[in-house]
Design an enzyme around this catalytic site. Sequence first.
Site, PDB file in Angstrom:
ATOM      1  N   TYR A  57       0.848  -1.212   0.000  1.00 56.40           N
ATOM      2  CA  TYR A  57       0.000   0.000   0.000  1.00 56.40           C
ATOM      3  C   TYR A  57       0.876   1.252   0.000  1.00 56.40           C
ATOM      4  O   TYR A  57       0.600   2.211  -0.728  1.00 56.40           O
ATOM      5  CB  TYR A  57      -0.913  -0.041   1.224  1.00 56.40           C
ATOM      6  CG  TYR A  57      -1.923   1.083   1.313  1.00 56.40           C
ATOM      7  CD1 TYR A  57      -3.056   1.107   0.496  1.00 56.40           C
ATOM      8  CD2 TYR A  57      -1.757   2.116   2.232  1.00 56.40           C
ATOM      9  CE1 TYR A  57      -3.991   2.129   0.600  1.00 56.40           C
ATOM     10  CE2 TYR A  57      -2.692   3.139   2.344  1.00 56.40           C
ATOM     11  CZ  TYR A  57      -3.810   3.145   1.513  1.00 56.40           C
ATOM     12  OH  TYR A  57      -4.732   4.162   1.626  1.00 56.40           O
ATOM     13  N   LYS A  75       0.822   4.056  -2.892  1.00 57.88           N
ATOM     14  CA  LYS A  75       0.500   5.475  -2.688  1.00 57.88           C
ATOM     15  C   LYS A  75       1.696   6.370  -3.054  1.00 57.88           C
ATOM     16  O   LYS A  75       1.490   7.523  -3.461  1.00 57.88           O
ATOM     17  CB  LYS A  75       0.014   5.712  -1.255  1.00 57.88           C
ATOM     18  CG  LYS A  75      -1.370   5.108  -0.976  1.00 57.88           C
ATOM     19  CD  LYS A  75      -2.463   5.651  -1.896  1.00 57.88           C
ATOM     20  CE  LYS A  75      -3.860   5.233  -1.466  1.00 57.88           C
ATOM     21  NZ  LYS A  75      -4.914   5.671  -2.402  1.00 57.88           N
TER      22      LYS A  75
HETATM   23  N1  LIG Z   1      -9.424   5.722   5.419  1.00 57.90           N
HETATM   24  C1  LIG Z   1      -8.175   6.134   5.549  1.00 57.90           C
HETATM   25  O1  LIG Z   1      -7.633   6.209   6.671  1.00 57.90           O
HETATM   26  C2  LIG Z   1      -7.392   6.568   4.340  1.00 57.90           C
HETATM   27  C3  LIG Z   1      -6.202   7.277   4.549  1.00 57.90           C
HETATM   28  C4  LIG Z   1      -5.471   7.697   3.451  1.00 57.90           C
HETATM   29  C5  LIG Z   1      -5.922   7.426   2.176  1.00 57.90           C
HETATM   30  N2  LIG Z   1      -7.078   6.716   2.004  1.00 57.90           N
HETATM   31  C6  LIG Z   1      -7.488   6.485   0.632  1.00 57.90           C
HETATM   32  O2  LIG Z   1      -8.720   7.158   0.432  1.00 57.90           O
HETATM   33  C7  LIG Z   1      -9.442   6.532  -0.625  1.00 57.90           C
HETATM   34  C8  LIG Z   1     -10.868   6.283  -0.190  1.00 57.90           C
HETATM   35  O3  LIG Z   1     -10.818   5.410   0.921  1.00 57.90           O
HETATM   36  P1  LIG Z   1     -11.961   5.285   2.022  1.00 57.90           P
HETATM   37  O4  LIG Z   1     -11.270   5.270   3.323  1.00 57.90           O
HETATM   38  O5  LIG Z   1     -13.050   6.236   1.749  1.00 57.90           O
HETATM   39  O6  LIG Z   1     -12.392   3.767   1.721  1.00 57.90           O
HETATM   40  P2  LIG Z   1     -13.768   2.966   1.549  1.00 57.90           P
HETATM   41  O7  LIG Z   1     -13.376   1.543   1.667  1.00 57.90           O
HETATM   42  O8  LIG Z   1     -14.829   3.532   2.453  1.00 57.90           O
HETATM   43  O9  LIG Z   1     -14.180   3.297   0.050  1.00 57.90           O
HETATM   44  C9  LIG Z   1     -13.463   2.793  -1.037  1.00 57.90           C
HETATM   45  C10 LIG Z   1     -14.416   2.550  -2.191  1.00 57.90           C
HETATM   46  O10 LIG Z   1     -13.637   2.140  -3.313  1.00 57.90           O
HETATM   47  C11 LIG Z   1     -14.319   1.123  -3.987  1.00 57.90           C
HETATM   48  N3  LIG Z   1     -13.372   0.313  -4.752  1.00 57.90           N
HETATM   49  C12 LIG Z   1     -12.436  -0.549  -4.265  1.00 57.90           C
HETATM   50  N4  LIG Z   1     -11.778  -1.122  -5.275  1.00 57.90           N
HETATM   51  C13 LIG Z   1     -12.286  -0.600  -6.422  1.00 57.90           C
HETATM   52  C14 LIG Z   1     -12.023  -0.807  -7.798  1.00 57.90           C
HETATM   53  N5  LIG Z   1     -11.094  -1.696  -8.211  1.00 57.90           N
HETATM   54  N6  LIG Z   1     -12.731  -0.095  -8.711  1.00 57.90           N
HETATM   55  C15 LIG Z   1     -13.700   0.769  -8.319  1.00 57.90           C
HETATM   56  N7  LIG Z   1     -14.000   0.988  -7.026  1.00 57.90           N
HETATM   57  C16 LIG Z   1     -13.313   0.306  -6.092  1.00 57.90           C
HETATM   58  C17 LIG Z   1     -15.019   0.328  -2.893  1.00 57.90           C
HETATM   59  O11 LIG Z   1     -16.106  -0.446  -3.407  1.00 57.90           O
HETATM   60  C18 LIG Z   1     -15.449   1.441  -1.934  1.00 57.90           C
HETATM   61  O12 LIG Z   1     -16.755   1.898  -2.255  1.00 57.90           O
HETATM   62  C19 LIG Z   1      -8.649   5.286  -0.990  1.00 57.90           C
HETATM   63  O13 LIG Z   1      -7.816   5.568  -2.094  1.00 57.90           O
HETATM   64  C20 LIG Z   1      -7.798   5.048   0.243  1.00 57.90           C
HETATM   65  O14 LIG Z   1      -6.638   4.324  -0.055  1.00 57.90           O
HETATM   66  C21 LIG Z   1      -7.816   6.292   3.056  1.00 57.90           C
END
Ligand SMILES: NC(=O)c1ccc[n+]([C@@H]2O[C@H](COP(=O)([O-])OP(=O)(O)OC[C@H]3O[C@@H](n4cnc5c(N)ncnc54)[C@H](O)[C@@H]3O)[C@@H](O)[C@H]2O)c1
Length: 262
Positions: A157, A161
């Site tokens: 991951y 990123k």
């Molecule tokens: N939650 C955290 O702490 C955090 C921190 C830093 C970055 N992020 C990043 O933020 C972004 C959103 O994450 P979140 O926390 O809202 O997660 P989440 O799991 O709530 O939402 C992610 C969404 O992406 C969709 N998804 C997954 N794989 C997919 C694919 N191959 N094609 C299309 N859709 C797909 C899922 O169905 C889900 O609806 C991600 O890129 C994650 O890596 C999250």
Amino acid sequence: MTARLEGKTIGITGAASGMGLAFAHRFAEEGANVLIVDLDPQAAEAAAKSIIAAGGRAAWAQANVTERDQVRAAIQVAVSEFGRIDVWFNNAGLNRPLGFLDVTEENWSAILDVNALGTLIGTQEAAKQFRQQDGLGKVVNTASISGRVGDANTAAYCAAKSAVISLTQSGAKALAEDDITVNAFAPGVVATPLWEKLDEDLMAIGASRVPGEAMKNFSAGILRGRVAEAEDIVGTALFLASQDSDYMTGQVIMIDGGMVLV
Ligand SMILES: NC(=O)c1ccc[n+]([C@@H]2O[C@H](COP(=O)([O-])OP(=O)(O)OC[C@H]3O[C@@H](n4cnc5c(N)ncnc54)[C@H](O)[C@@H]3O)[C@@H](O)[C@H]2O)c1
């Protein structure tokens, strides 16, 4: 006060849940037409309907961000519904922790594909659509603090990123002459379904012992003193989607409560 995104069409991948869903609601409140793109069709449809029920304009498309044809078709849904796209968020993400020595080729590929290849494909396909239109096109990528610092249990991951940050810079250079900006934001720990799953997975590999412990340990150094809610990130996403960021490109905004200072 006028709405900040009036008449703009914004596609967001991974918008059926978590941060993407929060962005979609706020962007619609600010006058945007929103395209919800997600792997999960039921959740994507429900997200679009909830925006419409709240008085906004939304459409949805099922797409796996690693499949170019599906991403292209999703963009065309926005074009046929709303006439064009103005902003494309590469936000879909996936994390599956494993100890560094246990990372498999399968784990590596799954995580790099969704986060990094998905960002490359989304940027390319959005840029092709922007080129056929007049005016500025914007790409916004969801990076992470994990792209700035390594971690023993989420190596793939972190690498993915880092790739998102790198693609933000390369895309900005490649697309500048087409009047397309590419920027990113890097959240820290955000209380979304992704973190609930991560907490369970980190327990399963022995990196923590009780529910919530991994999140607590991970968050100990946050200067703002708490983890983020999706709403804490919305303002930064709105800035990057709006004309207020028109002079920015190739940049990454850290929005992590002061967790990682770079
Ligand atoms: N939650 C955290 O702490 C955090 C921190 C830093 C970055 N992020 C990043 O933020 C972004 C959103 O994450 P979140 O926390 O809202 O997660 P989440 O799991 O709530 O939402 C992610 C969404 O992406 C969709 N998804 C997954 N794989 C997919 C694919 N191959 N094609 C299309 N859709 C797909 C899922 O169905 C889900 O609806 C991600 O890129 C994650 O890596 C999250």
